[in-house]
Design an enzyme around this catalytic site. Structure first.
Site, PDB file in Angstrom:
ATOM      1  N   HIS A 118       0.796  -1.226   0.078  1.00 41.98           N
ATOM      2  CA  HIS A 118       0.075   0.026   0.073  1.00 41.98           C
ATOM      3  C   HIS A 118       0.999   1.136  -0.104  1.00 41.98           C
ATOM      4  O   HIS A 118       1.983   1.152   0.685  1.00 41.98           O
ATOM      5  CB  HIS A 118      -0.766  -0.218   1.332  1.00 41.98           C
ATOM      6  N   ASP A 191       3.127  -4.702   7.935  1.00 39.92           N
ATOM      7  CA  ASP A 191       1.987  -3.665   7.987  1.00 39.92           C
ATOM      8  C   ASP A 191       0.586  -4.630   8.083  1.00 39.92           C
ATOM      9  O   ASP A 191       0.534  -5.333   7.088  1.00 39.92           O
ATOM     10  CB  ASP A 191       2.164  -3.055   6.389  1.00 39.92           C
ATOM     11  N   GLN A 194      -4.509  -4.947   6.818  1.00 35.58           N
ATOM     12  CA  GLN A 194      -5.557  -6.105   6.440  1.00 35.58           C
ATOM     13  C   GLN A 194      -5.550  -7.168   6.930  1.00 35.58           C
ATOM     14  O   GLN A 194      -6.733  -7.765   7.224  1.00 35.58           O
ATOM     15  CB  GLN A 194      -5.383  -6.191   4.616  1.00 35.58           C
ATOM     16  N   LYS A 217     -10.577  -0.749  10.371  1.00 32.81           N
ATOM     17  CA  LYS A 217     -10.495  -1.860   9.674  1.00 32.81           C
ATOM     18  C   LYS A 217     -10.956  -3.219  10.287  1.00 32.81           C
ATOM     19  O   LYS A 217     -11.264  -4.226   9.855  1.00 32.81           O
ATOM     20  CB  LYS A 217      -9.276  -2.068   8.781  1.00 32.81           C
ATOM     21  N   CYS A 355      -4.755   2.693  -3.544  1.00 32.44           N
ATOM     22  CA  CYS A 355      -3.900   3.164  -2.900  1.00 32.44           C
ATOM     23  C   CYS A 355      -2.773   2.098  -3.089  1.00 32.44           C
ATOM     24  O   CYS A 355      -1.633   1.991  -2.425  1.00 32.44           O
ATOM     25  CB  CYS A 355      -3.695   3.445  -1.268  1.00 32.44           C
TER      26      CYS A 355
HETATM   27  N1  PMP Z   1      -1.712  -0.841   4.465  1.00 32.58           N
HETATM   28  C1  PMP Z   1      -2.404  -1.414   3.948  1.00 32.58           C
HETATM   29  C2  PMP Z   1      -2.537  -2.829   3.516  1.00 32.58           C
HETATM   30  C3  PMP Z   1      -3.997  -0.936   3.865  1.00 32.58           C
HETATM   31  O1  PMP Z   1      -4.921  -1.490   3.237  1.00 32.58           O
HETATM   32  C4  PMP Z   1      -4.386   0.088   4.306  1.00 32.58           C
HETATM   33  C5  PMP Z   1      -5.659   1.032   4.300  1.00 32.58           C
HETATM   34  N2  PMP Z   1      -6.141   0.842   2.996  1.00 32.58           N
HETATM   35  C6  PMP Z   1      -3.241   1.000   4.980  1.00 32.58           C
HETATM   36  C7  PMP Z   1      -2.015   0.390   5.154  1.00 32.58           C
HETATM   37  C8  PMP Z   1      -3.408   2.488   5.678  1.00 32.58           C
HETATM   38  O2  PMP Z   1      -4.372   2.286   6.646  1.00 32.58           O
HETATM   39  P1  PMP Z   1      -4.902   3.798   7.404  1.00 32.58           P
HETATM   40  O3  PMP Z   1      -5.339   4.401   6.192  1.00 32.58           O
HETATM   41  O4  PMP Z   1      -5.977   3.213   8.208  1.00 32.58           O
HETATM   42  O5  PMP Z   1      -3.714   4.513   8.014  1.00 32.58           O
END
Ligand code: PMP
Length: 398
Positions: A118, A191, A194, A217, A355
């Protein structure tokens, strides 16, 4: 697993005259009533600033706030509660590590990431003077472990990798990835944005140095995230942001800093939502993370079979270990058009680059549609999605 849809007030509504089918949990999950009630009760009965006052309300707020930390420690199987740092989300947790661990990086130092990251696990590193080394992924959307091993050099400082991809659904073989890095004395940040909401996570078993995720999430409120770090890894980091709560003593000549975890929690935290997150975590553990994983695996199996049977539909990502995430293209219909037609049917999916632009480049597509499942989804939701895709095909004559 019995249906939990009725626990979520938002899911009982109609959208454009159709029952809402929410298939966008990878972007953000919905909240069960217990979470909404916990936040309201907190504000009605216990709100005060934490860690500061001697009065009863402050003591109550502090206890509730710290209970969430302990609950997370237990869920992650972390060794100590002080290894749990509250942030505003995964993004801020990764930026915290980038700006502290990465403080002394030199321009030719290297951080290893993967092609399925991401943007939150790409851009924070690009803001530093450091080079990115990228692990390639296969056509199925799996990490190439042989290529991974070749990326290490004397300049490698960190491996920063996602537990699961928000586009491909791939669950990475983290234990192996971490073991390889540790053999070379390189720490690993995971990270977990997910993965955490959809499967049991054991940081001791993984042996990762840092693990990050977001409450929103995981059926909790927005604005709360977690950075887990091993004590020895966190202790090596300098403070991130300065301010109240993170100090031990302050004078104009010199300040000293509070011990973990407060050293990294400057200012008034998002108390009410941290308290609300506790209710979400209780809700998850009552259902059982294993049960949630099994339920979503079954949904994925059914959905994969049904979507694969649709002529012209192409699923992106077919890893052996996957979360309930199905990204697809449909002939040359623009993903935004598909998502718009589905929305008219009450079906919420996401369209775009999610993203994760490098994944779009890797699979040579400008964008795709993503249906992602949560614990509240059912086979009926998948049937609604299939019907919606058939409607889209009829409209576009494909
Ligand atoms: N890493 C991954 C794999 C994600 O899917 C996301 C959110 N789409 C993020 C990081 C970022 O999370 P946040 O916007 O809650 O900071």
């Amino acid at each position: 697993m019995s249906s939990h849809k009725s626990d979520f007030p938002i899911l009982s509504q109609k959208i454009h005259g159709n029952p809402l089918v929410y298939l966008d949990s990878s972007a953000t999950a919905q909240q069960p009533l217990v979470v909404l009630n916990a936040i309201q009760q907190y504000y009605e009965a216990s709100h005060a600033n934490v860690h500061r006052g001697v009065h009863e309300l402050s003591a109550r707020a502090t206890t509730l706030f710290e209970n969430t930390r302990k609950k997370i420690q237990k869920m992650l199987n972390a060794s100590h509660a002080h290894e749990i740092i509250f942030t505003s989300g995964t993004t801020s947790a990764i930026n915290l590590v980038a700006n502290t661990f990465g403080k002394n990086f030199k321009p030719d130092d290297e951080v290893i990431i993967s092609e399925m990251e991401h943007h939150s696990n790409i851009v924070p590193w690009q803001l530093l003077p450091v080079k990115l080394k990228v692990i390639p992924i296969s056509d199925q959307g799996e990490i190439d472990l042989t290529e991974y091993q070749k990326l290490f050099s004397s300049k490698t400082k960190l491996v920063s990798i996602t537990h699961a991809s928000n586009v491909l659904g791939t669950v990475n073989p983290l234990k192996k990835i971490i073991e390889i890095a540790h053999q070379k004395n390189i720490p690993v940040l995971v990270d977990g944005a997910q993965a955490f909401p959809h499967m049991p996570v054991d940081v001791l078993d993984l042996n990762c140095d840092f693990y990050t995720f977001s409450a929103h999430k995981a059926y909790g409120p927005t604005g709360v995230g977690v950075l887990y770090g091993k004590t020895e890894a966190l202790q090596k980091l300098p403070p991130y942001q300065g301010g109240g709560a993170m100090i031990e003593s302050v004078s104009f000549e010199k300040s000293t800093y509070a011990p973990l975890p407060y050293k990294f929690e400057a200012g008034t935290p998002n108390i009410a939502n941290v308290v609300g997150f506790h209710a979400a975590l209780e809700y998850l553990t009552n259902i059982g993370m294993e049960n949630i994983r099994e339920h979503e695996k079954k949904l994925l199996e059914v959905a994969t079979e049904k979507l694969n049977a649709i002529a012209g539909l192409k699923i992106i990502g077919s890893a052996k270990e996957k979360l309930g995430v199905l990204s697809f293209t449909l002939k040359d219909i623009h993903p935004h058009d598909i998502a718009t037609i589905l929305d008219r049917e009450g079906i919420a999916v996401r369209a775009g680059h999610h993203c994760a632009m490098p994944i779009m480049t890797r699979f040579n597509i400008p964008a795709c549609v993503r249906a992602s499942f949560g614990l509240y989804n059912t086979v009926d939701d998948i049937d609604a999605l299939v019907k919606g895709i058939e409607t889209t095909k009829r409209i576009f004559h494909v």
